[in-house]
Design a protein around this motif. Structure first.
Motif, PDB file in Angstrom:
ATOM      1  N   MET A 141      -6.681  14.684 -11.987  1.00  0.00           N
ATOM      2  CA  MET A 141      -5.828  14.446 -10.992  1.00  0.00           C
ATOM      3  C   MET A 141      -5.678  12.844 -11.584  1.00  0.00           C
ATOM      4  SD  MET A 141      -7.155  14.892  -7.407  1.00  0.00           S
ATOM      5  CE  MET A 141      -6.076  16.845  -6.807  1.00  0.00           C
ATOM      6  N   GLU A 142      -4.660  12.424 -11.155  1.00  0.00           N
ATOM      7  CA  GLU A 142      -3.489  11.196 -12.300  1.00  0.00           C
ATOM      8  C   GLU A 142      -3.647  10.704 -10.999  1.00  0.00           C
ATOM      9  OE1 GLU A 142      -1.952  10.148 -15.446  1.00  0.00           O
ATOM     10  OE2 GLU A 142      -1.690  11.822 -15.460  1.00  0.00           O
ATOM     11  N   LYS A 143      -3.804   9.045 -10.443  1.00  0.00           N
ATOM     12  CA  LYS A 143      -3.894   8.162  -9.978  1.00  0.00           C
ATOM     13  C   LYS A 143      -3.215   6.872  -9.385  1.00  0.00           C
ATOM     14  CE  LYS A 143      -7.199   6.173  -6.585  1.00  0.00           C
ATOM     15  NZ  LYS A 143      -8.718   5.530  -5.734  1.00  0.00           N
ATOM     16  N   PHE A 144      -2.238   6.559  -9.255  1.00  0.00           N
ATOM     17  CA  PHE A 144      -1.813   5.326  -8.648  1.00  0.00           C
ATOM     18  C   PHE A 144      -2.632   4.712  -8.752  1.00  0.00           C
ATOM     19  CE2 PHE A 144       1.691   2.752  -8.193  1.00  0.00           C
ATOM     20  CZ  PHE A 144       2.275   2.142  -9.948  1.00  0.00           C
ATOM     21  N   LYS A 145      -2.466   3.581  -8.746  1.00  0.00           N
ATOM     22  CA  LYS A 145      -3.264   2.467  -8.004  1.00  0.00           C
ATOM     23  C   LYS A 145      -1.828   1.154  -7.317  1.00  0.00           C
ATOM     24  CE  LYS A 145      -5.971  -2.083  -6.930  1.00  0.00           C
ATOM     25  NZ  LYS A 145      -7.379  -2.282  -7.755  1.00  0.00           N
ATOM     26  N   LEU A 146      -1.156   0.841  -6.065  1.00  0.00           N
ATOM     27  CA  LEU A 146      -0.577   0.216  -5.734  1.00  0.00           C
ATOM     28  C   LEU A 146      -0.280  -1.105  -5.139  1.00  0.00           C
ATOM     29  CD1 LEU A 146       2.610  -0.669  -5.151  1.00  0.00           C
ATOM     30  CD2 LEU A 146       3.069   1.284  -3.459  1.00  0.00           C
ATOM     31  N   GLU A 147      -0.153  -2.045  -5.967  1.00  0.00           N
ATOM     32  CA  GLU A 147      -0.978  -3.536  -4.806  1.00  0.00           C
ATOM     33  C   GLU A 147      -0.175  -4.132  -4.261  1.00  0.00           C
ATOM     34  OE1 GLU A 147      -2.445  -7.947  -6.111  1.00  0.00           O
ATOM     35  OE2 GLU A 147      -4.101  -5.838  -6.223  1.00  0.00           O
ATOM     36  N   ILE A 148       0.765  -3.966  -2.587  1.00  0.00           N
ATOM     37  CA  ILE A 148       1.778  -5.094  -2.085  1.00  0.00           C
ATOM     38  C   ILE A 148       0.390  -6.236  -1.653  1.00  0.00           C
ATOM     39  CG2 ILE A 148       2.415  -5.012   0.066  1.00  0.00           C
ATOM     40  CD1 ILE A 148       2.726  -1.161   0.151  1.00  0.00           C
ATOM     41  N   ASN A 149       1.750  -7.278  -1.672  1.00  0.00           N
ATOM     42  CA  ASN A 149       0.772  -8.505  -1.071  1.00  0.00           C
ATOM     43  C   ASN A 149       1.700  -8.639   0.010  1.00  0.00           C
ATOM     44  OD1 ASN A 149       0.068 -11.486  -0.876  1.00  0.00           O
ATOM     45  ND2 ASN A 149      -0.778 -11.725  -2.780  1.00  0.00           N
ATOM     46  N   GLY A 150       1.206  -9.298   1.199  1.00  0.00           N
ATOM     47  CA  GLY A 150       1.639  -9.493   2.414  1.00  0.00           C
ATOM     48  C   GLY A 150       2.514 -10.952   1.902  1.00  0.00           C
ATOM     49  N   ASP A 151       1.833 -11.784   1.162  1.00  0.00           N
ATOM     50  CA  ASP A 151       2.389 -13.253   0.824  1.00  0.00           C
ATOM     51  C   ASP A 151       3.669 -13.061   0.379  1.00  0.00           C
ATOM     52  OD1 ASP A 151       1.081 -14.975   1.964  1.00  0.00           O
ATOM     53  OD2 ASP A 151      -0.731 -14.503   0.420  1.00  0.00           O
ATOM     54  N   ASP A 152       3.963 -12.158  -0.298  1.00  0.00           N
ATOM     55  CA  ASP A 152       5.264 -11.880  -1.241  1.00  0.00           C
ATOM     56  C   ASP A 152       6.592 -11.826  -0.407  1.00  0.00           C
ATOM     57  OD1 ASP A 152       4.344 -12.315  -4.012  1.00  0.00           O
ATOM     58  OD2 ASP A 152       3.353 -10.415  -4.187  1.00  0.00           O
ATOM     59  N   PHE A 153       6.556 -11.479   1.088  1.00  0.00           N
ATOM     60  CA  PHE A 153       7.298 -10.800   1.974  1.00  0.00           C
ATOM     61  C   PHE A 153       6.948 -10.924   3.292  1.00  0.00           C
ATOM     62  CE2 PHE A 153       4.404  -6.842   1.721  1.00  0.00           C
ATOM     63  CZ  PHE A 153       4.787  -6.676   3.247  1.00  0.00           C
ATOM     64  N   GLN A 154       8.182 -11.482   4.787  1.00  0.00           N
ATOM     65  CA  GLN A 154       7.658 -12.249   5.956  1.00  0.00           C
ATOM     66  C   GLN A 154       8.462 -10.795   6.596  1.00  0.00           C
ATOM     67  OE1 GLN A 154       9.420 -13.910   3.071  1.00  0.00           O
ATOM     68  NE2 GLN A 154       7.363 -14.197   2.475  1.00  0.00           N
ATOM     69  N   SER A 207       7.926   4.859  -9.298  1.00  0.00           N
ATOM     70  CA  SER A 207       6.862   5.138 -10.406  1.00  0.00           C
ATOM     71  C   SER A 207       5.848   5.297 -10.113  1.00  0.00           C
ATOM     72  CB  SER A 207       5.871   2.923  -9.939  1.00  0.00           C
ATOM     73  OG  SER A 207       6.923   2.384 -10.574  1.00  0.00           O
ATOM     74  N   LEU A 208       6.046   6.513  -8.988  1.00  0.00           N
ATOM     75  CA  LEU A 208       4.432   7.525  -8.373  1.00  0.00           C
ATOM     76  C   LEU A 208       4.608   8.415  -9.079  1.00  0.00           C
ATOM     77  CD1 LEU A 208       4.865   6.318  -4.398  1.00  0.00           C
ATOM     78  CD2 LEU A 208       3.245   5.623  -6.320  1.00  0.00           C
ATOM     79  N   LYS A 209       6.074   9.213  -9.471  1.00  0.00           N
ATOM     80  CA  LYS A 209       6.225  10.520 -10.068  1.00  0.00           C
ATOM     81  C   LYS A 209       5.554  10.829 -10.852  1.00  0.00           C
ATOM     82  CE  LYS A 209      10.407  11.175 -10.644  1.00  0.00           C
ATOM     83  NZ  LYS A 209      11.773  10.291 -11.868  1.00  0.00           N
ATOM     84  N   GLY A 210       5.117  11.822 -10.568  1.00  0.00           N
ATOM     85  CA  GLY A 210       3.490  12.679 -11.483  1.00  0.00           C
ATOM     86  C   GLY A 210       2.174  12.171 -11.291  1.00  0.00           C
ATOM     87  N   PHE A 211       2.359  11.288  -9.988  1.00  0.00           N
ATOM     88  CA  PHE A 211       0.680  10.777  -9.240  1.00  0.00           C
ATOM     89  C   PHE A 211       0.499  11.827  -8.644  1.00  0.00           C
ATOM     90  CE2 PHE A 211       1.624   7.533 -12.405  1.00  0.00           C
ATOM     91  CZ  PHE A 211       0.534   7.281 -12.285  1.00  0.00           C
ATOM     92  N   ASP A 212      -0.721  12.754  -8.616  1.00  0.00           N
ATOM     93  CA  ASP A 212      -1.151  13.015  -7.760  1.00  0.00           C
ATOM     94  C   ASP A 212      -2.139  12.254  -6.382  1.00  0.00           C
ATOM     95  OD1 ASP A 212      -2.727  15.052 -10.076  1.00  0.00           O
ATOM     96  OD2 ASP A 212      -1.078  15.719  -8.929  1.00  0.00           O
TER      97      ASP A 212
END
Length: 131
Positions: free
Chosen positions: A1-14, A52-57
């Motif tokens: 199983m492939e895992k993708f890590k997505l980091e969202i930073n609340g400082d980058d949008f309002q 970028s999430l294509k192919g990740f389980d």
């Protein structure tokens, strides 16, 4: 199983629109189209069929400065979001939108941030970390 890590930073949008711009920056750079401001599109994205999430389980979402996002995408932003929909009666179910506004004003409605969290939580293959 492939895992993708997505980091969202609340400082980058309002704003709600800024949230989608950030998702497009983070995940859609290899696509020839971009996500619009749509909860359905966000939910579809989380299924992992494109970007970028294509192919990740599995997906891990780390939402940094989530308290800021909770405020930025909170009551005022959500009311504005629904009130904008009232300006387009041909596109949106006005009774549904009015109900959402009434629920928010009475304290029982969900903010945009809460809806995003609910959508994420509905995906069993996603681990959410709020920081």
């Amino acid at each position: 199983m492939e895992k993708f890590k997505l980091e969202i930073n609340g400082d980058d949008f309002q704003t709600i629109e800024g949230f989608y711009e950030e998702l497009n920056r983070l995940l859609m750079q290899d696509e020839d189209w971009k996500l619009g401001v749509s909860l359905d599109a966000f939910d579809d994205l989380l299924y992992g069929g494109y970007g970028s999430l294509k192919g990740f389980d599995q997906l891990e979402i780390v939402w940094k400065n989530s308290a800021k996002s909770s405020l930025d995408l909170g009551l005022e932003a959500t009311l504005n979001f629904y009130e904008e929909k009232l300006k387009n009666p041909d596109l949106f179910n006005q009774d549904f939108v009015q109900l959402k506004i009434a629920d928010l004003k009475s304290g029982i409605g969900k903010t945009y941030f809460e809806i995003l969290i609910e959508i994420i939580s509905a995906h069993s293959a996603i681990q959410l970390v709020l920081e």
